[in-house]
Scaffold this motif. Structure first.
Motif, PDB file in Angstrom:
ATOM      1  N   ALA A  88       0.838  -1.223  -0.031  1.00  0.00           N
ATOM      2  CA  ALA A  88       0.064  -0.077  -0.037  1.00  0.00           C
ATOM      3  C   ALA A  88       0.746   1.351   0.153  1.00  0.00           C
ATOM      4  O   ALA A  88       0.256   2.296  -0.282  1.00  0.00           O
ATOM      5  CB  ALA A  88      -0.985   0.060   1.233  1.00  0.00           C
ATOM      6  N   GLY A  89       2.027   1.164   0.654  1.00  0.00           N
ATOM      7  CA  GLY A  89       2.950   2.187   0.444  1.00  0.00           C
ATOM      8  C   GLY A  89       2.494   3.620   1.134  1.00  0.00           C
ATOM      9  O   GLY A  89       1.796   3.512   2.342  1.00  0.00           O
ATOM     10  N   ALA A  90       2.319   4.730   0.415  1.00  0.00           N
ATOM     11  CA  ALA A  90       1.786   5.995   0.869  1.00  0.00           C
ATOM     12  C   ALA A  90       0.088   5.629   1.286  1.00  0.00           C
ATOM     13  O   ALA A  90      -0.375   6.717   1.978  1.00  0.00           O
ATOM     14  CB  ALA A  90       1.822   6.972  -0.138  1.00  0.00           C
ATOM     15  N   LYS A  91      -0.550   4.904   0.844  1.00  0.00           N
ATOM     16  CA  LYS A  91      -1.651   4.686   1.263  1.00  0.00           C
ATOM     17  C   LYS A  91      -1.959   3.510   2.366  1.00  0.00           C
ATOM     18  O   LYS A  91      -3.287   3.078   2.452  1.00  0.00           O
ATOM     19  CB  LYS A  91      -2.712   4.469   0.106  1.00  0.00           C
ATOM     20  N   GLY A 143      -0.549  -2.275  -7.261  1.00  0.00           N
ATOM     21  CA  GLY A 143      -1.787  -3.103  -7.549  1.00  0.00           C
ATOM     22  C   GLY A 143      -3.141  -2.366  -7.214  1.00  0.00           C
ATOM     23  O   GLY A 143      -3.303  -1.198  -7.257  1.00  0.00           O
ATOM     24  N   GLU A 144      -3.866  -3.019  -6.485  1.00  0.00           N
ATOM     25  CA  GLU A 144      -5.434  -2.615  -6.091  1.00  0.00           C
ATOM     26  C   GLU A 144      -5.330  -1.525  -5.206  1.00  0.00           C
ATOM     27  O   GLU A 144      -6.319  -0.628  -4.864  1.00  0.00           O
ATOM     28  CB  GLU A 144      -6.251  -3.805  -5.843  1.00  0.00           C
ATOM     29  N   TYR A 145      -4.054  -1.463  -4.338  1.00  0.00           N
ATOM     30  CA  TYR A 145      -3.912  -0.451  -3.300  1.00  0.00           C
ATOM     31  C   TYR A 145      -4.018   0.955  -3.947  1.00  0.00           C
ATOM     32  O   TYR A 145      -4.274   1.927  -3.232  1.00  0.00           O
ATOM     33  CB  TYR A 145      -2.580  -0.644  -2.465  1.00  0.00           C
ATOM     34  N   MET A 146      -3.672   0.806  -5.137  1.00  0.00           N
ATOM     35  CA  MET A 146      -3.619   2.444  -5.973  1.00  0.00           C
ATOM     36  C   MET A 146      -5.001   2.718  -5.983  1.00  0.00           C
ATOM     37  O   MET A 146      -5.096   4.116  -5.998  1.00  0.00           O
ATOM     38  CB  MET A 146      -2.907   2.160  -7.241  1.00  0.00           C
ATOM     39  N   VAL A 189     -11.068  -1.035   0.165  1.00  0.00           N
ATOM     40  CA  VAL A 189     -11.672  -2.263  -0.073  1.00  0.00           C
ATOM     41  C   VAL A 189     -10.633  -3.542   0.093  1.00  0.00           C
ATOM     42  O   VAL A 189     -10.919  -4.660   0.809  1.00  0.00           O
ATOM     43  CB  VAL A 189     -12.373  -2.173  -1.633  1.00  0.00           C
ATOM     44  N   LYS A 190      -9.465  -3.182  -0.611  1.00  0.00           N
ATOM     45  CA  LYS A 190      -8.271  -4.102  -0.401  1.00  0.00           C
ATOM     46  C   LYS A 190      -7.834  -4.648   0.976  1.00  0.00           C
ATOM     47  O   LYS A 190      -7.777  -5.522   1.335  1.00  0.00           O
ATOM     48  CB  LYS A 190      -7.073  -3.570  -1.179  1.00  0.00           C
ATOM     49  N   GLY A 191      -7.745  -3.606   1.909  1.00  0.00           N
ATOM     50  CA  GLY A 191      -7.372  -3.646   3.060  1.00  0.00           C
ATOM     51  C   GLY A 191      -8.637  -4.408   4.075  1.00  0.00           C
ATOM     52  O   GLY A 191      -7.919  -5.030   4.805  1.00  0.00           O
TER      53      GLY A 191
END
Length: 448
Positions: free
Chosen positions: A38-41, A182-185, A190-192
């Motif tokens: 997720a990095g920055a998110k 990936g989907e975290y972008m 939702v991914k979390g």
């Protein structure tokens, strides 16, 4: 002596015990991998992760304690369902997956990669699991001592080791947060949410609820309302610790993403971090953390499963069930983690939504009054879709039925059961209200 509440010390010990029951190797792996991806998110994703990886498991413990056991809760749906579902839950999260996975995972992640080529991996796994399950067997023989053994020794040791890892990261920062992948972008929340769902802790909570209730009663609290109240307080302690530890691990993962880039799993992420901070001793630190985390979870699963199965047949005692589960779990652990997951994960994916909705219904039971029609329709709708989805995951398509379910909202994200479950709940409420009105009208006509 019958107490109305525990002392602060005993309450803290029960809370630490509950934390240690939940915190296994999977809980170590998911948060750092989430942070790295997720990095920055990271913190948007972690907000959702906390809902399914902390909130629902703690509510599950309370729901089971409040209902007097998983079987009593499931009987609100149907007696036959209660028997089948309860046995399936205990088998899946216990000797068929949870316990063997806990025995083999620390070996696969932090021992096998460092074995010399001259050492047989098969023999090394056997020796590791032999020691692991011998210790788990000894701890499980006296469930009334779990609070002291886990609350005073194992859990504080585990927390100390994780703190050492975190302090090292503060002294020697790993790096900056990387970019989301990936989907975290596009959909980090939702991914979390789904990542927390995959920890399977909600299913484990249905096992641990009775363990916590018995632990509280062993400390002198017997009255049911006081037991539930104490379970809630212990859940808050455990939940707070889980949030703190998950936050630390997610932070470490996010900083590792900026320095090391993508990895295949959270174990590799943590290995990179600890090795960077402490060198080769970091690998030893991580091995001890993984082993302790898996050991505490295994003991909780062995204890809860043995207590349940001993109630089904008085011919096999609790201690004999502990022996059976330790031996069978050790045998399965030596089959290898990949084979265990390949067989068991689809089963867990099928029953997980049912477990979630049972907890929701239990927490709303002051409104539903154990209504069988509400419980039944909610579980029927949720279970039908989750089973169809799980069959599809192993390549079994049901033609029109699969196509119909695949059109549901969030189906492709693994949450296709959500809308049907609440539709079933709403329909059950409507039927319950209409029935009560019909009965009231009939009584009124008889009076007149």
């Amino acid at each position: 002596m019958n107490k109305t509440k525990l002392s602060n010390k005993d309450l803290l010990l029960v809370g630490l015990m509950l934390f240690s029951l939940f915190f296994g190797a999977g809980n170590l792996i998911f948060p750092p991998f989430l942070g790295q991806s997720a990095g920055a998110k990271t913190w948007v994703a972690m907000g959702a992760f906390f809902i399914t990886a902390v909130g629902f498991p703690i509510l599950g413990v309370v729901a089971v304690a409040k209902s007097g056991g998983l079987s009593n809760l499931a009987k609100r749906v149907n007696p036959v369902f209660a028997m089948v579902f309860t046995v399936l839950i205990y088998l899946s999260i216990g000797p068929c997956l949870g316990i063997p996975r806990a025995g083999s995972l620390p070996f696969e992640m932090v021992v096998a990669p460092y074995l010399p080529q001259s050492v047989s991996k098969t023999l090394a796994l056997f020796l590791f699991t032999l020691v692991f399950f011998t210790v788990a067997y000894w701890l499980s023989l006296s469930p009334n001592k779990l609070v002291d053994r886990m609350g005073k020794v194992l859990t504080p040791t585990l927390l100390l080791l994780i703190s050492v890892m975190f302090v090292g990261a503060l002294v020697k920062p790993v790096g900056n947060y990387g970019a989301a992948t990936g989907e975290y972008m596009t959909s980090p929340f939702v991914k979390g949410f789904l990542e927390g769902y995959l920890t399977m802790d909600t299913i484990a909570a249905l096992n641990f609820g009775i363990v916590i209730a018995l632990a509280i009663k062993s400390k002198g609290v017997k009255e049911e309302k006081a037991v539930v109240s104490t379970a809630i307080k212990a859940g808050i302690i455990a939940g707070t610790l889980l949030v703190l530890i998950y936050s630390v691990l997610a932070h470490l993962g996010a900083t590792s993403g900026g320095r090391f880039g993508a990895t295949q799993n959270g174990a590799q992420t943590l290995t990179n971090v600890t090795t960077y901070i402490y060198g080769k001793p970091g690998a030893v630190l991580l091995a001890v953390i993984f082993t302790l985390a898996c050991l505490t979870t295994s003991v909780g699963l062995i204890t809860s499963c043995s207590q349940y199965f001993s109630t089904l047949s008085h011919k096999v005692s609790y201690k004999n069930w502990v022996r059976i589960l330790c031996l069978s779990s050790m045998t399965l652990a030596n089959m290898g983690l990949t084979k265990i997951l390949a067989v068991s994960v689809p089963v867990l994916n099928a029953i997980y939504p049912i477990a979630l909705m049972l907890i929701v219904l239990a927490m709303l039971d002051s409104l539903f009054k154990e209504s069988r029609v509400i419980y039944g329709l909610t579980i029927l709708f949720a279970g039908f879709v989750s089973i169809v989805d799980s069959l599809g995951q192993v390549g079994i398509k049901l033609g029109f039925v699969t196509n119909l379910c695949s059109g549901l909202p969030l189906y492709n994200q693994g949450l296709g059961w959500v809308v049907p479950a609440f539709m079933g709940m709403f329909l059950g409420v409507v039927i319950k209200v209409l029935r009560e009105k019909l009965i009231a009208d009939q009584r009124l006509r008889k009076v007149n």
